[in-house]
Write an enzyme that holds these catalytic residues in place. Structure first.
Site, PDB file in Angstrom:
ATOM      1  CD1 TRP A 183     -72.982  58.968  -0.594  1.00  0.00           C
ATOM      2  CD2 TRP A 183     -74.521  57.550   0.311  1.00  0.00           C
ATOM      3  NE1 TRP A 183     -73.140  58.163  -1.598  1.00  0.00           N
ATOM      4  CE2 TRP A 183     -74.065  57.027  -1.112  1.00  0.00           C
ATOM      5  CE3 TRP A 183     -75.248  56.812   0.753  1.00  0.00           C
ATOM      6  CZ2 TRP A 183     -74.802  56.048  -1.676  1.00  0.00           C
ATOM      7  CZ3 TRP A 183     -76.064  55.587   0.206  1.00  0.00           C
ATOM      8  CH2 TRP A 183     -75.778  55.387  -1.143  1.00  0.00           C
ATOM      9  N   GLY A 189     -69.484  62.707  -0.123  1.00  0.00           N
ATOM     10  CA  GLY A 189     -69.220  61.511   0.822  1.00  0.00           C
ATOM     11  C   GLY A 189     -69.480  60.333   0.010  1.00  0.00           C
ATOM     12  CG  ASP A 190     -70.827  58.123  -4.488  1.00  0.00           C
ATOM     13  OD1 ASP A 190     -71.694  57.429  -4.072  1.00  0.00           O
ATOM     14  OD2 ASP A 190     -69.881  57.858  -5.114  1.00  0.00           O
ATOM     15  CG  LEU A 191     -64.695  54.936  -2.260  1.00  0.00           C
ATOM     16  CD1 LEU A 191     -63.707  56.172  -1.768  1.00  0.00           C
ATOM     17  CD2 LEU A 191     -64.520  53.568  -1.705  1.00  0.00           C
ATOM     18  CD1 TRP A 221     -70.882  57.213  -8.692  1.00  0.00           C
ATOM     19  CD2 TRP A 221     -72.772  58.227  -9.241  1.00  0.00           C
ATOM     20  NE1 TRP A 221     -71.561  57.590  -7.726  1.00  0.00           N
ATOM     21  CE2 TRP A 221     -72.651  58.258  -7.849  1.00  0.00           C
ATOM     22  CE3 TRP A 221     -73.909  58.731  -9.697  1.00  0.00           C
ATOM     23  CZ2 TRP A 221     -73.401  58.922  -6.886  1.00  0.00           C
ATOM     24  CZ3 TRP A 221     -75.047  59.507  -8.817  1.00  0.00           C
ATOM     25  CH2 TRP A 221     -74.612  59.513  -7.396  1.00  0.00           C
TER      26      TRP A 221
END
Length: 196
Positions: free
Chosen positions: A132, A151-153, A187
């Protein structure tokens, strides 16, 4: 009008789920960090922290170290870095990065010449640097256009929200060669951007 839009915007607009997100405004730009070393330190600092907390700690570290000077970070007493707000694990990682830069084991000026997976391989040998963190460095430090971090929530939540029935890996692969832009767009829907 469409001809004046960036290529990534035009390409991603073919995805029906992304089209309304794109209508909210232009894609966030990707620009390489002026100091890749400092960018990696910021990525480490941002691990598992809110954007606000990470920014506050990074500000204290930058002020104390002369804007992330590697020699200062490498030589600083661990207690000094801990007092600035870094966890003990991050103190170890920051000092390992600084020592690698100081000792020539990582040439940050040279990283930009490597392929994405080679950059990840070069960085993940350091303690506390996982995939990440390396992927955030590729996006924000080196401005690589085609990186997506599973891997980024927040990105995983965005995929679940906008593509609940879809094969996520296939969805993301379809955004290539503009996956970094898609990540920035997702995001934005959660009003977050990793603190890097």
């Amino acid at each position: 009008m469409t001809r004046s839009l960036p290529a990534a915007h035009t390409y991603l607009a073919h995805d029906p789920a992304l089209l309304p997100l794109l209508s909210a405004g232009p894609l966030p730009d990707l620009a390489p960090a002026p100091d890749p070393f400092a960018s990696l330190i910021r990525s480490v600092n941002g691990q598992q922290l809110s954007v606000k907390a990470a920014a506050a700690i990074a500000g204290r570290v930058a002020a104390a170290s002369g804007d992330f000077d590697p020699a200062w970070l490498s030589a600083a007493a661990p207690d000094t870095l801990r007092a600035l707000g870094l966890s003990w694990a991050k103190v170890r990682t920051v000092q390992a990065i600084a020592a690698a830069q100081q000792g020539g084991r990582i040439d940050f000026a040279h990283l930009d010449t490597l392929a994405d997976e080679d950059v990840i391989a070069a960085l993940t040998v350091l303690p506390g640097i996982g995939r990440w963190t390396a992927e955030m460095f590729l996006i924000f430090g080196l401005a690589r256009p085609d990186v997506f971090s599973f891997g980024d929530l927040a990105l995983r939540k965005a995929l679940e929200r906008f593509y609940p029935e879809a094969d996520q890996a296939a969805t993301v692969l379809a955004w290539s060669p503009h996956r970094s832009y898609a990540a920035r767009l997702l995001w934005r829907t959660f009003h977050v951007t990793p603190s890097v």
